[in-house]
Motif scaffolding. Structure first.
Motif: not given
Lengths: 359, 172
Positions: A74, A77, A131-132, A135-136, A139, B29-30, B33, B68, B71, B75
């Motif tokens: 992606n 991201l 953590v984002y 994680m992002v 993924w 996921i978007h 976010l 979190v 997400l 995921m």
């Protein structure tokens, strides 16, 4: 806010920002030197004297490598991941008090980006966001190993955040303030929190190892199980950002440890030095030089903890994942709660007795 | 227009835009976010109202912990865009009716509320600061505060019981 104040704030924040980056850059060099020393070899010594230009060479290499994005990733991201990691790592430095005040033409300029009455909560919030990035990015790579690394990082950070927050509560109960500047000022005169909170300190430093994803808690990038962890698919400067964010986090958490537990810019005999300097050089220059000494002491403490991180990295092997989770949930959290109860009892019952006895 | 007001409008625009994007995004996921972005802009509103503690706690609890976990779950679900069999016409109609009803209720409530006028001279701008919030919570609202903590404790015990391994159950 008038223009002068605005400019002063801008200069302070840019200086803090730049300093954090430079220290993080040279931490990479220091880490290899420490590794070399511990493993009885020289470490980097080709670029510049003692390898001092090595970080610049690495940065040049990172920048000029091909910036590759996997076909099924992606795209947005994938780029956002390392950017978020850098952003959250740098945000926390804004509230750290690096020293007391500078006196310029009668104005007191604090050596702190932002003095806020929720300073420690701000730091905690930024840590929670750290953590984002992982994680992002993990993924978005569209790779099972990356995803597993990202998931590990997320669950580890969430678990250790709880114990970290609980160990902070004990400090807050003693200082009854959330402002970092206030917490440092209260530790004046060898009144350091480490003497009152040894257990809290051990919990806090363990949790900060886990939050920075450092050995022995670097499960998210465990090569033996996960190839490269969350940054398997990353290359060039994006990988550089991930690695760099880790070093920034290390410096920031070391600074926070020295602020919370080791008195920040306070050192023994501080009042004596201050009085001598003011007597010899006048209230302006003397004050400024005393502040500079305090800042140097602060950086000494912070850099010692950066060294401590490296020392542990080359000494202790990695935990297994279930050991990590058991340590976090079954040992550190009950210990932190116990610490809170002890601190509460001491503040309520022991402190009045001791103050009465001392008077 | 002073800077606070223009900043308020900018922030509100951003809040509403990201909130709309949460609903509109095809990729879950978007959506998550964008929801995090919405929480950030809401924290910006709290700071504009001089409620810094609320802003920080909003970030720590919602953006830092709850989202979190959201997400995390999404995921693992590995949702593909062609697997949308759950969205039949019936659910679409039901969702429209429910959403419209909530909108009408909220709009009616908004029209009925009368905002108390305040005096700028006597207004205490420090009311949202953590010190006054602590005094308020532990003096005037002590009982509700403690009851809320007992509620949270009960929820925690429940979660531990649900997550506990039964005797004899296999684990790996």
């Amino acid at each position: 806010m008038d223009l002068v104040e605005f400019l002063v704030k801008t200069v302070t924040i840019v200086a803090v920002f730049g300093l954090t980056l430079v220290i993080a850059m040279y931490s990479t060099w220091a880490e290899r030197k420490v590794a070399g020393f511990i493993q009885d070899r020289s470490g980097p010594n080709r670029a510049g004297w003692g390898g001092l230009l090595q970080p610049l060479a690495d940065a040049g290499k990172m920048f000029f490598k091909e910036d590759f994005i996997p076909a099924l990733a992606n795209k947005w991201l994938f780029i956002a991941g390392p950017s978020l990691a850098m952003l959250t790592a740098l945000l926390a430095s804004a509230v750290i008090p690096f020293g007391s005040t500078f006196r310029i033409a009668g104005h007191e300029v604090p050596l702190q980006g932002v003095e806020s009455n929720i300073g420690i909560l701000y730091v905690f919030g930024v840590v929670a966001l750290g953590v984002y990035g992982i994680m992002v990015g993990g993924w978005a790579s569209n790779n099972k190993f990356s995803l597993l690394g990202a998931i590990r990082a997320a669950s580890q950070n969430i678990s250790y955040e709880v114990a970290m927050g609980l160990s902070l509560i004990a400090i807050l109960m003693m200082s009854s303030s959330l402002s970092l500047g206030e917490i440092v000022a209260q530790q004046h005169g060898m009144n350091w929190n480490i003497f009152y909170q040894p257990l809290g300190f051990i919990i806090f430093i363990t949790c900060s190892f886990a939050e920075c994803n450092r050995v022995p808690f670097d499960l998210p990038e465990c090569e033996t199980e996960l190839v490269g962890g969350y940054h398997t698919e990353y290359g060039s400067m994006k990988l550089g950002f991930y690695l760099f964010a880790e070093y920034i986090n290390m410096f920031i958490s070391s600074a926070i440890i020295s602020v919370l537990y080791f008195g920040g810019y306070n050192y023994p005999g501080m009042d004596f030095v201050y009085a001598q300097l003011v007597k010899a050089l006048g209230s302006e220059t003397g004050h400024n030089i005393a502040t500079l000494i305090g800042t140097a002491v602060f950086f000494g403490k912070a850099l010692f903890f950066v060294f401590f991180y490296m020392w542990v990295r080359w000494t202790i092997p990695r935990f297994r994942y279930d050991q990590l989770m058991n340590l976090g949930w079954k040992k550190l959290i009950p210990l932190a709660i116990f610490n809170i109860i002890i601190t509460g009892a001491a503040v309520l019952f022991l402190k009045p007795v001791i103050t009465a006895w001392l008077n | 227009m002073n800077s606070a007001v223009s900043f308020f409008y900018f922030l509100s625009f951003l809040t509403i835009l990201s909130a709309v994007m949460v609903v509109v995004s095809r990729n879950p996921i978007h959506s998550v976010l964008y929801l995090i972005l919405t929480f950030f802009t809401l924290s910006g509103h709290y700071i504009l109202l001089n409620a810094q503690f609320l802003a920080a706690v909003n970030i720590i609890v919602y953006a830092g912990a709850i989202m979190v976990l959201f997400l995390f779950v999404i995921m693992f679900l590995n949702m593909k865009q062609d697997q949308e069999e759950s969205k039949t016409n019936l659910t679409k109609i039901a969702a429209t009716i429910v959403g419209g009803t909530v909108f009408v209720i909220l709009f009616g409530a908004y029209r009925k509320t009368a905002i108390e006028p305040f005096n700028p001279q006597t207004y205490d701008s420090q009311i949202g600061m953590i010190e006054s919030l602590g005094h308020m919570l532990f003096r005037d609202y002590l009982l509700p505060f403690e009851l809320a903590s007992i509620l949270l404790l009960v929820a925690m015990v429940g979660a531990v019981l649900l997550g506990k391994r039964e005797i004899g159950e296999r684990h790996f």
